[in-house]
Write a protein that holds these residues in place. Structure first.
Motif, PDB file in Angstrom:
ATOM      1  N   PRO A 413       0.849  -1.197   0.000  1.00 32.72           N
ATOM      2  CA  PRO A 413       0.000   0.000   0.000  1.00 32.72           C
ATOM      3  C   PRO A 413       0.886   1.249   0.000  1.00 32.72           C
ATOM      4  N   LEU A 414       0.564   2.201  -0.843  1.00 31.09           N
ATOM      5  CA  LEU A 414       1.422   3.365  -1.025  1.00 31.09           C
ATOM      6  C   LEU A 414       0.918   4.565  -0.247  1.00 31.09           C
ATOM      7  N   THR A 415       1.834   5.190   0.483  1.00 31.75           N
ATOM      8  CA  THR A 415       1.586   6.488   1.091  1.00 31.75           C
ATOM      9  C   THR A 415       2.434   7.515   0.355  1.00 31.75           C
ATOM     10  N   SER A 416       2.051   8.773   0.451  1.00 33.25           N
ATOM     11  CA  SER A 416       2.681   9.807  -0.376  1.00 33.25           C
ATOM     12  C   SER A 416       4.177   9.932  -0.122  1.00 33.25           C
ATOM     13  N   ASP A 417       4.648   9.592   1.083  1.00 35.62           N
ATOM     14  CA  ASP A 417       6.072   9.723   1.376  1.00 35.62           C
ATOM     15  C   ASP A 417       6.914   8.677   0.652  1.00 35.62           C
ATOM     16  N   LEU A 418       6.288   7.589   0.181  1.00 41.14           N
ATOM     17  CA  LEU A 418       7.027   6.524  -0.496  1.00 41.14           C
ATOM     18  C   LEU A 418       7.304   6.834  -1.960  1.00 41.14           C
ATOM     19  N   VAL A 419       6.479   7.679  -2.572  1.00 44.95           N
ATOM     20  CA  VAL A 419       6.510   7.814  -4.030  1.00 44.95           C
ATOM     21  C   VAL A 419       6.926   9.200  -4.499  1.00 44.95           C
ATOM     22  N   GLY A 420       7.617   9.942  -3.664  1.00 45.25           N
ATOM     23  CA  GLY A 420       8.082  11.260  -4.065  1.00 45.25           C
ATOM     24  C   GLY A 420       9.255  11.176  -5.024  1.00 45.25           C
ATOM     25  N   SER A 421       9.874  12.308  -5.274  1.00 45.96           N
ATOM     26  CA  SER A 421      10.987  12.368  -6.227  1.00 45.96           C
ATOM     27  C   SER A 421      12.196  11.564  -5.761  1.00 45.96           C
ATOM     28  N   SER A 422      12.289  11.318  -4.465  1.00 43.14           N
ATOM     29  CA  SER A 422      13.422  10.555  -3.932  1.00 43.14           C
ATOM     30  C   SER A 422      13.037   9.118  -3.596  1.00 43.14           C
ATOM     31  N   ALA A 423      12.046   8.575  -4.298  1.00 38.20           N
ATOM     32  CA  ALA A 423      11.593   7.212  -4.031  1.00 38.20           C
ATOM     33  C   ALA A 423      12.745   6.229  -4.189  1.00 38.20           C
ATOM     34  N   ALA A 424      12.850   5.303  -3.249  1.00 33.73           N
ATOM     35  CA  ALA A 424      13.930   4.318  -3.266  1.00 33.73           C
ATOM     36  C   ALA A 424      13.738   3.343  -4.422  1.00 33.73           C
ATOM     37  N   PRO A 425      14.835   2.762  -4.930  1.00 34.69           N
ATOM     38  CA  PRO A 425      14.705   1.745  -5.980  1.00 34.69           C
ATOM     39  C   PRO A 425      14.179   0.437  -5.405  1.00 34.69           C
ATOM     40  N   LEU A 426      13.586  -0.362  -6.251  1.00 36.23           N
ATOM     41  CA  LEU A 426      13.178  -1.714  -5.888  1.00 36.23           C
ATOM     42  C   LEU A 426      14.360  -2.653  -6.109  1.00 36.23           C
ATOM     43  N   ARG A 427      14.455  -3.682  -5.289  1.00 36.58           N
ATOM     44  CA  ARG A 427      15.586  -4.603  -5.392  1.00 36.58           C
ATOM     45  C   ARG A 427      15.073  -6.037  -5.388  1.00 36.58           C
ATOM     46  N   ILE A 428      15.547  -6.826  -6.350  1.00 38.27           N
ATOM     47  CA  ILE A 428      15.236  -8.252  -6.410  1.00 38.27           C
ATOM     48  C   ILE A 428      16.526  -9.021  -6.160  1.00 38.27           C
ATOM     49  N   ALA A 429      16.479  -9.980  -5.248  1.00 35.73           N
ATOM     50  CA  ALA A 429      17.649 -10.807  -4.962  1.00 35.73           C
ATOM     51  C   ALA A 429      17.242 -12.273  -4.950  1.00 35.73           C
ATOM     52  N   CYS A 430      18.157 -13.124  -5.368  1.00 36.17           N
ATOM     53  CA  CYS A 430      17.957 -14.569  -5.311  1.00 36.17           C
ATOM     54  C   CYS A 430      18.852 -15.127  -4.210  1.00 36.17           C
ATOM     55  N   LEU A 431      18.258 -15.903  -3.310  1.00 39.36           N
ATOM     56  CA  LEU A 431      19.010 -16.523  -2.225  1.00 39.36           C
ATOM     57  C   LEU A 431      19.073 -18.027  -2.442  1.00 39.36           C
ATOM     58  N   ASN A 432      20.195 -18.605  -2.040  1.00 44.13           N
ATOM     59  CA  ASN A 432      20.303 -20.057  -1.892  1.00 44.13           C
ATOM     60  C   ASN A 432      20.493 -20.309  -0.407  1.00 44.13           C
ATOM     61  N   GLY A 433      19.415 -20.718   0.259  1.00 44.62           N
ATOM     62  CA  GLY A 433      19.448 -20.753   1.714  1.00 44.62           C
ATOM     63  C   GLY A 433      19.521 -19.331   2.232  1.00 44.62           C
ATOM     64  N   GLU A 434      20.595 -18.999   2.953  1.00 44.98           N
ATOM     65  CA  GLU A 434      20.788 -17.643   3.462  1.00 44.98           C
ATOM     66  C   GLU A 434      21.758 -16.839   2.605  1.00 44.98           C
ATOM     67  N   GLN A 435      22.369 -17.474   1.607  1.00 43.75           N
ATOM     68  CA  GLN A 435      23.401 -16.811   0.807  1.00 43.75           C
ATOM     69  C   GLN A 435      22.805 -16.182  -0.445  1.00 43.75           C
ATOM     70  N   GLU A 436      23.113 -14.913  -0.661  1.00 42.37           N
ATOM     71  CA  GLU A 436      22.648 -14.220  -1.859  1.00 42.37           C
ATOM     72  C   GLU A 436      23.522 -14.604  -3.045  1.00 42.37           C
ATOM     73  N   VAL A 437      22.877 -14.985  -4.153  1.00 38.12           N
ATOM     74  CA  VAL A 437      23.625 -15.421  -5.333  1.00 38.12           C
ATOM     75  C   VAL A 437      23.493 -14.444  -6.495  1.00 38.12           C
ATOM     76  N   GLY A 438      22.698 -13.398  -6.333  1.00 34.45           N
ATOM     77  CA  GLY A 438      22.557 -12.408  -7.391  1.00 34.45           C
ATOM     78  C   GLY A 438      21.470 -11.412  -7.050  1.00 34.45           C
ATOM     79  N   SER A 439      21.565 -10.205  -7.619  1.00 34.69           N
ATOM     80  CA  SER A 439      20.560  -9.182  -7.331  1.00 34.69           C
ATOM     81  C   SER A 439      20.555  -8.137  -8.436  1.00 34.69           C
ATOM     82  N   VAL A 440      19.480  -7.349  -8.456  1.00 32.49           N
ATOM     83  CA  VAL A 440      19.371  -6.243  -9.396  1.00 32.49           C
ATOM     84  C   VAL A 440      18.501  -5.165  -8.761  1.00 32.49           C
ATOM     85  N   GLU A 441      18.824  -3.906  -9.033  1.00 34.14           N
ATOM     86  CA  GLU A 441      18.012  -2.784  -8.573  1.00 34.14           C
ATOM     87  C   GLU A 441      17.219  -2.214  -9.745  1.00 34.14           C
TER      88      GLU A 441
END
Length: 491
Positions: A413-441
């Protein structure tokens, strides 16, 4: 497509479900076996994480659902906006069970009967031209169901209500987390069905205002507090909680020393079905434990058809009238692929939503490593407040663990503070167990600028791993009953 005012006011009675009950009766031995295993596999671990002290050792030693199957009735069939089929039906179960529970510091107890009542929504989509003609089925309770347990051996437990409340709390938490809107339980009937075509987006936002309550005076107070009230002439300190479906509960401020609290406070809830209930609970704040003043419910449909305002009688949890009343107001906003609401002053504030971001994760491709060592999952994060993780997959017969399917959705759910001009990038990561094996922003601007604000792709996480995901951004706009369209019922 019919206008919402026609759809909500002209719907007739449901149909019989005799044929469906006959099928369920024949399948019941299989449902019993599968359901019993699911209860042990899912609920047992929840006891350990959700219950305090000795109750955390509670576990099932035996589970059989008995020979009484679910009964369905009042079936309604509608088309969906995505050319699927939606079935709404009442489910009632008076099960004669054989269930045993044990714990370290409690005597063994059993459950000899279970009552479950609720309204189910079943989505069948996408429809295809290949047998079995339906890509997937999604099942959900429209509202949290009613659950009653009849224990045996309860006389041996000093404070039986603690056990009863604890067990029901965990079971309902599992049901609401998996099977109550906005959550749907997905069963693919065609393994090749595209998850993006099965997902049904929420309808919009209902803005609920708790206006005021009155008429309850001292009726809801405990005997001790009534005596204290007479001695001190103290009035109750009232607050209200509001919940829609399985959405997070919201609480108003507390109005001190008044039997006619006036709040005028507002909160937004995401709506997935117009039959979802708005549940308002009024409590009297007290040191130690709060007294229950009264409960009132109204469906989103009914309050909208009433022009957005309702004065409701309050009752105790058992249904006894309190004499009190509460006034609620509601306004509905539908989701739309536009961003004007992100900066609109009418949608600013902690309790107001300006839109929603839906994240669908279909699967991953090209995860490297020996099959027996892979335990992949996908994590989606947005800033430091939102983190979602899919189920962890494990190697099993018929599973392509290097290219696993996840078919899960996350909603922000979006509030106005989330979607301003300084909105953070979204990040997708793949984990194998607890170890990250790749990601993209993914810059938020990429979603904002995508056609129809839908960004769908196989996102490259590096090292040959890709994730098929879809980000859908929706703003809100005020909806008029005469303009908003809903699925029409098949006559």
């Amino acid at each position: 497509m019919a206008a919402i005012i026609d759809r909500l006011s002209s719907e007739g009675p449901g149909e019989s479900a005799g044929f469906l009950n006959d099928i369920v009766a024949q399948l019941w031995p299989n449902i019993d076996a599968a359901g019993s295993k699911m209860i042990k596999d899912i609920v047992d671990p929840m006891f350990k994480t959700m219950l305090p002290g000795p109750l955390a050792t509670l576990h099932f030693t035996h589970v059989e659902l008995g020979d009484v199957p679910f009964k369905f009735s009042d079936v309604r069939v509608t088309k969906t906006p995505l050319d699927g089929i939606k079935l709404d039906l009442q489910v009632n179960w008076a099960g004669k069970c054989d269930i045993e529970l044990d714990a370290d510091m409690f005597p063994k107890v059993g459950v000899k009967s279970v009552e479950l009542h609720g309204r189910l929504s079943v989505l069948l989509c996408p429809l295809t031209n290949v047998i079995p003609l339906i890509g997937a089925a999604q099942v959900a309770f429209v509202n949290p169901p009613e659950l009653k347990l009849d224990f045996t051996g309860a006389a041996n437990i000093a404070d039986f209500s603690v056990l009863d409340n604890a067990v029901r709390k965990v079971i309902l938490s599992v049901i609401n987390g998996m099977f109550t809107l906005p959550n749907r339980f997905l069963v693919k009937m065609d393994s090749n069905a595209d998850y993006f075509k099965t997902y049904h987006y929420p309808l919009g936002v209902v803005r609920v205002t708790v206006d005021k309550a009155w008429g309850f005076a001292e009726e809801a107070q405990s005997k001790a507090k009534k005596l204290l009230s007479k001695l001190t002439r103290a009035s109750p300190d009232c607050y209200a909680t509001v919940q829609v479906g399985a959405e997070e509960e919201w609480r108003t401020t507390t109005k001190n020393n008044t039997t006619t609290p006036a709040w005028g406070e507002t909160h937004d809830f995401v709506v997935s079905d117009f039959d979802q209930l708005i549940v308002a609970n009024v409590h009297d704040h007290d040191v130690g434990s709060d007294d229950h003043v009264g409960l009132a419910t109204v469906s989103v449909k009914d309050i909208l058809l009433a022009g957005g305002k309702k004065e409701l009688a309050m009752v105790y949890p058992g249904g006894e009238e309190t004499g009190g009343r509460i006034a609620l107001s509601a306004e509905f906003f539908e989701f739309a692929p536009e961003d004007s609401s992100f900066s609109a002053s009418s949608h600013k504030g902690d309790d107001k939503l300006c839109g929603v971001l839906s994240v669908l994760v279909a699967g991953a491709l090209g995860i490297k490593g020996p099959r027996e060592e892979l335990k992949p999952s996908i994590v989606v994060t947005w800033g430091d407040k939102h983190r979602f993780q899919t189920a962890v997959k494990a190697d099993a017969p018929g599973t392509d663990i290097n290219n696993p399917s996840f078919d899960q959705q996350f909603r922000i759910p979006l509030t106005s503070d989330l979607v301003g001009s300084s909105a953070a990038p979204l990040r997708i990561a793949c984990l194998n167990g607890e170890q990250e094996v790749g990601s993209v922003e993914i810059p938020f601007a990429d979603v904002l600028k995508a056609p129809e604000q839908v960004l769908q792709d196989q996102f490259d996480l590096g090292n040959g791993t890709k994730v098929r995901a879809c980000f859908t951004l929706r703003g809100v706009k005020a909806a008029k009953l005469s303009d908003t369209a809903l699925p029409t019922r098949e006559k």
